[in-house]
Design a protein around this motif. Sequence first.
Motif, short mmCIF file in Angstrom:
data_model
loop_
_atom_site.label_atom_id
_atom_site.label_comp_id
_atom_site.label_asym_id
_atom_site.label_seq_id
_atom_site.Cartn_x
_atom_site.Cartn_y
_atom_site.Cartn_z
N TRP A 102 43.30 36.58 42.48
CA TRP A 102 42.80 37.95 42.49
C TRP A 102 43.27 38.62 43.78
O TRP A 102 42.88 38.19 44.88
CB TRP A 102 41.29 37.94 42.31
N PRO A 103 44.08 39.68 43.66
CA PRO A 103 44.79 40.21 44.82
C PRO A 103 43.89 40.90 45.84
O PRO A 103 44.28 41.03 46.99
CB PRO A 103 45.77 41.22 44.20
N HIS A 104 42.70 41.31 45.41
CA HIS A 104 41.83 42.04 46.33
C HIS A 104 40.89 41.13 47.09
O HIS A 104 40.05 41.60 47.85
CB HIS A 104 41.04 43.10 45.57
N MET A 105 41.01 39.83 46.86
CA MET A 105 40.13 38.88 47.57
C MET A 105 40.96 37.97 48.46
O MET A 105 42.11 37.67 48.15
CB MET A 105 39.38 38.00 46.56
N THR A 106 40.36 37.53 49.56
CA THR A 106 41.04 36.56 50.41
C THR A 106 41.10 35.23 49.68
O THR A 106 40.45 35.03 48.65
CB THR A 106 40.28 36.35 51.73
N ARG A 142 44.54 29.40 56.56
CA ARG A 142 44.97 30.57 55.78
C ARG A 142 43.82 31.16 54.95
O ARG A 142 44.05 31.96 54.06
CB ARG A 142 46.09 30.16 54.81
N MET A 143 42.62 30.76 55.25
CA MET A 143 41.49 31.11 54.38
C MET A 143 41.22 32.61 54.30
O MET A 143 40.79 33.11 53.29
CB MET A 143 40.23 30.40 54.87
N GLY A 144 41.50 33.32 55.41
CA GLY A 144 41.21 34.75 55.44
C GLY A 144 42.35 35.61 54.93
O GLY A 144 42.25 36.84 54.93
N ASN A 145 43.43 34.97 54.49
CA ASN A 145 44.59 35.75 54.04
C ASN A 145 44.42 36.21 52.59
O ASN A 145 43.90 35.48 51.76
CB ASN A 145 45.86 34.91 54.10
N HIS A 146 44.90 37.42 52.32
CA HIS A 146 44.99 37.85 50.93
C HIS A 146 46.23 37.20 50.31
O HIS A 146 47.17 36.86 51.02
CB HIS A 146 45.07 39.36 50.85
N PRO A 147 46.25 37.07 48.96
CA PRO A 147 47.38 36.42 48.30
C PRO A 147 48.73 37.02 48.70
O PRO A 147 49.71 36.28 48.84
CB PRO A 147 47.10 36.66 46.81
N SER A 148 48.78 38.33 48.91
CA SER A 148 50.06 38.95 49.24
C SER A 148 50.60 38.46 50.58
O SER A 148 51.76 38.67 50.89
CB SER A 148 49.90 40.47 49.28
N ARG A 149 49.75 37.85 51.37
CA ARG A 149 50.19 37.35 52.67
C ARG A 149 50.42 35.84 52.66
O ARG A 149 50.45 35.21 53.70
CB ARG A 149 49.15 37.68 53.74
N LEU A 150 50.54 35.28 51.45
CA LEU A 150 50.76 33.84 51.35
C LEU A 150 52.07 33.58 50.61
O LEU A 150 52.48 34.37 49.77
CB LEU A 150 49.62 33.18 50.57
N SER A 151 52.71 32.46 50.94
CA SER A 151 53.92 32.09 50.20
C SER A 151 53.50 31.63 48.80
O SER A 151 52.33 31.37 48.54
CB SER A 151 54.63 30.95 50.91
N GLY A 152 54.49 31.52 47.92
CA GLY A 152 54.20 31.07 46.55
C GLY A 152 53.51 29.72 46.53
O GLY A 152 52.53 29.52 45.80
N GLY A 153 54.01 28.81 47.34
CA GLY A 153 53.42 27.47 47.38
C GLY A 153 51.98 27.50 47.86
O GLY A 153 51.11 26.80 47.33
N GLN A 154 51.74 28.34 48.87
CA GLN A 154 50.37 28.47 49.38
C GLN A 154 49.47 29.11 48.32
O GLN A 154 48.33 28.67 48.12
CB GLN A 154 50.36 29.31 50.66
#
Lengths: 258, 220
Positions: A102-106, A142-154
């Motif tokens: 869900w893109p709006h959640m960390t 990386r817990m506080g990152n939103h999906p858009s700030r994570l690599s595909g693998g993450q």
Amino acid sequence: MVEASSVEIRKVNKYYGQFHALKDIDLSIPPGKVTCLIGPSGSGKSSLLRCINFLEEYDSGEVLIDGQLIGYETPGGRRMAPRRLRQMRSTIGMVFQQFNLWPHMTAQENVAEGLIRVRGMRKRDAMERAAEALTRVGLSDRMGNHPSRLSGGQQQRVAIARAVAMDPRLMLFDEPTSALDPELVGEVLNVMKALAAGGMTMVVVTHEMGFAAHVADQIAFLEAGELVDVDVPSRILREPEDRRIQSFLRTYHERNLI
Amino acid sequence: MDLSIFSEYGPRLLSGFRLTIICWLLGTVFGAALGLLIAVAQRYGGRAVRWALQTYIELIRGTPFLVQLFLLYYGGPMIGLRLDPLPAGLLGLTIYGSPYFAEIFRSAFRAVPLGLIEAGRAIGMTEMAIVRRILLPVGLVSALPALINFSIILTKETVILSIITVPEVMYQTQYMATMTFTYLEGYFALALFFWVFVEVISRLGRRLERRITRHLIERT
Ligand SMILES: Nc1ncnc2c1ncn2[C@@H]1O[C@H](COP(=O)(O)OP(=O)(O)OP(=O)(O)O)[C@@H](O)[C@H]1O
Ligand SMILES: [Mg+2]
């Protein structure tokens, strides 16, 4: 670890309009084992996987989770009550090719959401549990990152943590590494191997023959909606009897030798 | 130009400005809320519900706001709906805007990837929770530019309320103009007001958009 589920698929048929996508599928998935589904594109692997948690409705036959029919009250009968279906689904984790975070959640909120809404946990406890689940997949930083700030693998590891945090007894994977850059595939497969080693029942649709060869306890091969063969990896991958499997493997090897 | 009129009629104009802003704000909030309800009901309702709502949308979109307002204000009493100008105007604005808002939400919901919803179903969430926690927040983000755009259109529709004697800014300007024959000054001030008003809304809107989408933008 909670006890692992078994899945029994009996004479399952699935149509998309006129198109016969699954034809009389019979498949036993033993508890605590890894079953890989392989086969050419369009053969019905995703359809079959999605029938197991009833994201896709099957038209006839039975899908039994620990002996309990999912989706219908009785074979060929009425649809099961939504409440019962939700309860069954909450013990079945699913991981998608496109992650579907869900893109709006960390990351942490993604994992906590199901614990709060489905398990009824308090937010604080859910977030704590989410943090543990993320730590287990190597994402404590990386817990506080939103999906858009994570690599595909993450992202895919967050998706696995989201499913695992619910304490599922069965995990379904639909090509979990197909959308990943090659160098990111390993980190996701490692997390899956650790799950398998922990005794989780897993059904994995995959094109990763290496994973199938080394981790699967059995491989089911589908083509054109039919289950061609089910056997241990060595039999399916090294000495397949059916010509359809032989030709599939030949194409696979040719593609991967270049 | 005669600017002295503004010292006499300034307070009237100011109260007109204030009422215009209030009408716009309430019309937008209520219209968007009704539109949202319609869009959700269309998505989850049965065939009859969907048909009824589609008919409502087409009826409202297919008729002029002024006609709707007259029907409500002058026709309403005949079916026992007797409203003062302001409530009638607010209700009219709400109804007038609702189908446009509903369409904005409907297409925004359709743009929410099915996978996000399936992820909620797979985990065992109720459809209610999926709407509240996934469909709405994700849909709202993609709807935001269109929502702001339509709310800007609505600012200018509020002047029509003057015709049923709601004392908003158009009404007050007309009053001043007929009393003093200062048409140029009055309507010039009115035009200026709307221009500033719209500019403020669109700037705030852009800022809101940036704020909300900040963490959604893919890093490259
Ligand atoms: N919603 C749908 N409507 C119509 N046809 C569908 C739908 N979903 C799948 N199909 C068809 O059913 C067949 C099986 O699809 P499925 O997605 O299960 O294949 P797959 O083995 O997972 O393929 P891939 O490896 O490409 O993911 C395909 O021919 C596909 O075109
Ligand atoms: Mg597939």
